[in-house]
Motif scaffolding. Structure first.
Motif, PDB file in Angstrom:
ATOM      1  N   ALA A  19       0.894  -1.206  -0.129  1.00  0.00           N
ATOM      2  CA  ALA A  19       0.093   0.103  -0.116  1.00  0.00           C
ATOM      3  C   ALA A  19       1.004   1.240   0.029  1.00  0.00           C
ATOM      4  O   ALA A  19       0.615   2.359  -0.708  1.00  0.00           O
ATOM      5  CB  ALA A  19      -1.019  -0.008   1.037  1.00  0.00           C
ATOM      6  N   SER A  20       2.001   1.402   0.826  1.00  0.00           N
ATOM      7  CA  SER A  20       2.854   2.462   0.842  1.00  0.00           C
ATOM      8  C   SER A  20       3.516   2.770  -0.361  1.00  0.00           C
ATOM      9  O   SER A  20       3.665   3.684  -0.745  1.00  0.00           O
ATOM     10  CB  SER A  20       3.823   2.249   2.195  1.00  0.00           C
ATOM     11  N   LEU A  26       2.168   6.619  -7.158  1.00  0.00           N
ATOM     12  CA  LEU A  26       1.037   7.116  -7.881  1.00  0.00           C
ATOM     13  C   LEU A  26       1.245   8.729  -7.603  1.00  0.00           C
ATOM     14  O   LEU A  26       0.953   9.411  -8.380  1.00  0.00           O
ATOM     15  CB  LEU A  26      -0.318   6.624  -7.494  1.00  0.00           C
ATOM     16  N   LEU A  27       1.294   9.117  -6.297  1.00  0.00           N
ATOM     17  CA  LEU A  27       1.439  10.398  -5.972  1.00  0.00           C
ATOM     18  C   LEU A  27       2.763  11.150  -6.831  1.00  0.00           C
ATOM     19  O   LEU A  27       2.619  12.454  -6.663  1.00  0.00           O
ATOM     20  CB  LEU A  27       1.496  10.736  -4.544  1.00  0.00           C
ATOM     21  N   ARG A  28       3.562  10.523  -7.183  1.00  0.00           N
ATOM     22  CA  ARG A  28       4.728  10.863  -7.960  1.00  0.00           C
ATOM     23  C   ARG A  28       4.676  11.275  -9.336  1.00  0.00           C
ATOM     24  O   ARG A  28       5.422  11.937  -9.952  1.00  0.00           O
ATOM     25  CB  ARG A  28       6.002  10.090  -7.659  1.00  0.00           C
ATOM     26  N   ILE A  29       3.532  10.546  -9.933  1.00  0.00           N
ATOM     27  CA  ILE A  29       3.500  10.534 -11.420  1.00  0.00           C
ATOM     28  C   ILE A  29       2.130  11.224 -11.835  1.00  0.00           C
ATOM     29  O   ILE A  29       1.969  11.477 -12.948  1.00  0.00           O
ATOM     30  CB  ILE A  29       3.350   9.020 -12.124  1.00  0.00           C
ATOM     31  N   ASP A  54      16.117  20.286  -2.524  1.00  0.00           N
ATOM     32  CA  ASP A  54      16.066  20.205  -0.946  1.00  0.00           C
ATOM     33  C   ASP A  54      14.880  19.198  -0.573  1.00  0.00           C
ATOM     34  O   ASP A  54      15.118  18.461   0.372  1.00  0.00           O
ATOM     35  CB  ASP A  54      15.635  21.488  -0.559  1.00  0.00           C
ATOM     36  N   MET A  55      14.037  19.037  -1.415  1.00  0.00           N
ATOM     37  CA  MET A  55      12.929  18.024  -1.017  1.00  0.00           C
ATOM     38  C   MET A  55      13.109  16.369  -1.453  1.00  0.00           C
ATOM     39  O   MET A  55      12.430  15.639  -1.263  1.00  0.00           O
ATOM     40  CB  MET A  55      11.664  18.431  -1.736  1.00  0.00           C
ATOM     41  N   GLY A  56      14.433  16.216  -2.406  1.00  0.00           N
ATOM     42  CA  GLY A  56      14.884  15.031  -2.869  1.00  0.00           C
ATOM     43  C   GLY A  56      14.003  14.596  -4.103  1.00  0.00           C
ATOM     44  O   GLY A  56      14.223  13.338  -4.388  1.00  0.00           O
ATOM     45  N   LEU A  57      13.313  15.562  -4.556  1.00  0.00           N
ATOM     46  CA  LEU A  57      12.517  15.157  -5.846  1.00  0.00           C
ATOM     47  C   LEU A  57      13.303  14.734  -7.139  1.00  0.00           C
ATOM     48  O   LEU A  57      12.923  14.338  -8.073  1.00  0.00           O
ATOM     49  CB  LEU A  57      11.589  16.299  -5.998  1.00  0.00           C
ATOM     50  N   ASN A  58      14.701  15.125  -6.872  1.00  0.00           N
ATOM     51  CA  ASN A  58      15.612  14.855  -8.078  1.00  0.00           C
ATOM     52  C   ASN A  58      16.226  13.494  -8.025  1.00  0.00           C
ATOM     53  O   ASN A  58      16.925  13.283  -8.983  1.00  0.00           O
ATOM     54  CB  ASN A  58      16.661  15.968  -8.318  1.00  0.00           C
ATOM     55  N   LEU A  59      15.929  12.814  -6.899  1.00  0.00           N
ATOM     56  CA  LEU A  59      16.485  11.530  -6.998  1.00  0.00           C
ATOM     57  C   LEU A  59      15.833  10.505  -7.594  1.00  0.00           C
ATOM     58  O   LEU A  59      14.398  10.849  -7.635  1.00  0.00           O
ATOM     59  CB  LEU A  59      16.546  11.136  -5.280  1.00  0.00           C
ATOM     60  N   PRO A  60      16.261   9.309  -7.858  1.00  0.00           N
ATOM     61  CA  PRO A  60      15.365   8.313  -8.378  1.00  0.00           C
ATOM     62  C   PRO A  60      14.318   7.829  -7.449  1.00  0.00           C
ATOM     63  O   PRO A  60      14.396   7.929  -6.292  1.00  0.00           O
ATOM     64  CB  PRO A  60      16.451   7.009  -8.640  1.00  0.00           C
ATOM     65  N   ILE A  61      13.082   7.584  -8.171  1.00  0.00           N
ATOM     66  CA  ILE A  61      11.904   7.227  -7.309  1.00  0.00           C
ATOM     67  C   ILE A  61      12.140   6.161  -6.260  1.00  0.00           C
ATOM     68  O   ILE A  61      11.651   6.095  -5.122  1.00  0.00           O
ATOM     69  CB  ILE A  61      10.788   6.991  -8.253  1.00  0.00           C
ATOM     70  N   TRP A  62      13.075   5.290  -6.597  1.00  0.00           N
ATOM     71  CA  TRP A  62      13.416   3.982  -5.601  1.00  0.00           C
ATOM     72  C   TRP A  62      13.980   4.602  -4.424  1.00  0.00           C
ATOM     73  O   TRP A  62      13.872   4.133  -3.086  1.00  0.00           O
ATOM     74  CB  TRP A  62      13.945   2.651  -6.302  1.00  0.00           C
ATOM     75  N   VAL A  63      15.050   5.194  -4.640  1.00  0.00           N
ATOM     76  CA  VAL A  63      15.824   6.046  -3.648  1.00  0.00           C
ATOM     77  C   VAL A  63      14.884   6.894  -2.764  1.00  0.00           C
ATOM     78  O   VAL A  63      14.870   6.872  -1.610  1.00  0.00           O
ATOM     79  CB  VAL A  63      17.012   6.859  -4.084  1.00  0.00           C
ATOM     80  N   GLN A  64      14.116   7.632  -3.172  1.00  0.00           N
ATOM     81  CA  GLN A  64      12.937   8.538  -2.591  1.00  0.00           C
ATOM     82  C   GLN A  64      11.899   7.543  -1.640  1.00  0.00           C
ATOM     83  O   GLN A  64      11.841   7.765  -0.636  1.00  0.00           O
ATOM     84  CB  GLN A  64      12.059   9.128  -3.688  1.00  0.00           C
ATOM     85  N   TYR A  65      11.695   6.162  -2.143  1.00  0.00           N
ATOM     86  CA  TYR A  65      10.793   5.596  -1.379  1.00  0.00           C
ATOM     87  C   TYR A  65      11.408   5.005  -0.282  1.00  0.00           C
ATOM     88  O   TYR A  65      10.905   4.975   0.738  1.00  0.00           O
ATOM     89  CB  TYR A  65      10.297   4.408  -2.341  1.00  0.00           C
ATOM     90  N   ILE A  66      12.932   4.521  -0.515  1.00  0.00           N
ATOM     91  CA  ILE A  66      13.452   3.957   0.464  1.00  0.00           C
ATOM     92  C   ILE A  66      13.691   5.119   1.746  1.00  0.00           C
ATOM     93  O   ILE A  66      13.444   4.866   2.971  1.00  0.00           O
ATOM     94  CB  ILE A  66      14.944   3.334   0.195  1.00  0.00           C
ATOM     95  N   LEU A 277      -2.309  10.204   4.475  1.00  0.00           N
ATOM     96  CA  LEU A 277      -3.376   9.759   4.949  1.00  0.00           C
ATOM     97  C   LEU A 277      -3.754   8.322   4.257  1.00  0.00           C
ATOM     98  O   LEU A 277      -4.484   7.573   5.049  1.00  0.00           O
ATOM     99  CB  LEU A 277      -4.487  10.657   4.319  1.00  0.00           C
ATOM    100  N   VAL A 278      -3.151   8.167   3.268  1.00  0.00           N
ATOM    101  CA  VAL A 278      -3.322   6.917   2.569  1.00  0.00           C
ATOM    102  C   VAL A 278      -2.831   5.733   3.462  1.00  0.00           C
ATOM    103  O   VAL A 278      -3.204   4.543   3.716  1.00  0.00           O
ATOM    104  CB  VAL A 278      -2.765   6.758   1.161  1.00  0.00           C
ATOM    105  N   ILE A 279      -1.423   6.063   4.074  1.00  0.00           N
ATOM    106  CA  ILE A 279      -0.815   5.165   4.641  1.00  0.00           C
ATOM    107  C   ILE A 279      -1.479   4.887   6.171  1.00  0.00           C
ATOM    108  O   ILE A 279      -1.558   3.778   6.491  1.00  0.00           O
ATOM    109  CB  ILE A 279       0.848   5.714   5.042  1.00  0.00           C
ATOM    110  N   VAL A 280      -1.925   6.130   6.741  1.00  0.00           N
ATOM    111  CA  VAL A 280      -2.735   5.551   8.198  1.00  0.00           C
ATOM    112  C   VAL A 280      -3.909   4.868   7.831  1.00  0.00           C
ATOM    113  O   VAL A 280      -4.237   3.991   8.580  1.00  0.00           O
ATOM    114  CB  VAL A 280      -3.081   7.095   8.529  1.00  0.00           C
ATOM    115  N   SER A 281      -4.580   5.253   6.663  1.00  0.00           N
ATOM    116  CA  SER A 281      -5.822   4.601   6.148  1.00  0.00           C
ATOM    117  C   SER A 281      -5.503   3.177   5.915  1.00  0.00           C
ATOM    118  O   SER A 281      -6.315   2.091   6.605  1.00  0.00           O
ATOM    119  CB  SER A 281      -6.646   4.950   5.094  1.00  0.00           C
TER     120      SER A 281
END
Length: 307
Positions: A19-20, A26-29, A54-66, A277-281
């Motif tokens: 779920a996470s 999805l929220l990245r695309i 600064d927000m780390g949005l320039n990193l690969p998505i798998w790195v952002q997820y980790i 909210l998605v994660i908590v749900s």
């Protein structure tokens, strides 16, 4: 029982990871740039790029997820873009309101639906059965937003019996809880009726009747417990879904719960807030289902053996 619970816990962890990951990707695309939302409309391209870095949005998505998972393990879900406060703090502030609303809605639904479903099944094809079936069908057919608005118009405005919206007193919870309960009541009553009808045809029920046992004893000792098992599943699923945010009802009655917070976050494209909210749900949903599985095992020990 211990092995049964451990297996369910491992399954729950896998569900939360999935779920996470889905919510994060999805929220990245989807369209929109979180970095631009943090800056003014007059921000330069260089400022936007610096904010992305600064927000780390320039990193690969798998790195952002980790990195995000590491933050979640420390209960750091990021800050809300629209409010500038930690997302988890905002969720915890709004969770009690949703909990109160869901508790009373499910309480109304369960207390009324289970006996109505059993009565309809025991008195199959009778006048009582037809009345329960028609009311249950109406309850599932009426949209909650229409029912909520009609209750506000007639009960709160025309009759001036209850407040139209708000939160804080027992009178404020009556209309939204009833609005939320109607669909759940209809769903649980229909399921309880069909489940009871299935149990009534089993051999052990016929044997109990053949032994001359009192009808009330047969119903409560043999029928009720077995008919309740699939109904508990539905109650657990619906409770978890509502705790994740009764969006329409909370929005109509301006109820400051997770559903109302979700609508506001979507309007402001507050990605960290929506993601949290998605994660908590998902966590709430998984915990509720885990509790349902444990209740299953307590009601029917064969479930532990079969699984």
């Amino acid at each position: 029982m211990g092995k049964f619970i451990i297996r369910r816990l491992l399954t729950s962890i896998l569900v939360l990871i999935g779920a996470s990951a889905i919510a994060f990707v999805l929220l990245r695309i989807i369209p929109g740039d979180p970095a631009m939302l943090m800056l003014s409309e007059n921000a330069t391209e260089a400022e936007i790029e610096q904010m992305r870095e600064d927000m780390g949005l320039n990193l690969p998505i798998w790195v952002q997820y980790i990195d995000y998972v590491k933050q979640m393990l420390h209960l750091d879900f990021g800050d809300s873009l629209s409010r500038g406060l930690p997302s988890i703090q905002l969720i915890l502030d709004h969770l009690p309101a949703t909990g109160i609303l869901v508790f009373w809605a499910m309480f109304i639904a369960i207390v009324l639906a289970i006996p109505l479903g059993m009565i309809a099944a025991v008195k199959k094809n009778s006048f009582a059965d037809h009345i329960v079936s028609v009311l249950a069908l109406l309850g599932q057919s009426v949209p909650s937003y229409w029912l909520g608005m009609m209750l506000i118009l007639y009960v709160a405005v025309n009759m001036n019996l209850l407040p139209t919206s708000g939160y804080g007193t027992p009178s404020h919870v009556i209309l939204p809880a009833f609005t939320l309960a109607v669909y759940q009541l209809a769903l649980i009553a229909r399921l309880m009726r069909s489940s009871t009808l299935d149990v009534l045809t089993n051999d052990y029920v016929r044997t109990a009747h053949a032994k001359g046992l009192p009808e009330r004893f047969v119903l409560f000792k043999h029928v009720f417990k077995n008919a309740l098992i699939p109904t508990i599943t539905m109650i657990g699923l619906q409770t978890g879904q509502l705790l994740g945010g009764a969006i329409i009802t909370e929005f109509i009655f301006s109820w400051p719960g997770l559903g109302f917070l979700t609508v506001q976050s979507i309007q402001f494209r507050d990605y960290p807030m929506i993601q949290s909210l998605v994660i908590v749900s998902a966590v709430v949903f998984v915990v509720i289902n885990l509790l349902v599985d444990i209740i299953y095992a307590l009601i029917d020990r064969r479930i532990v053996v079969d699984s």
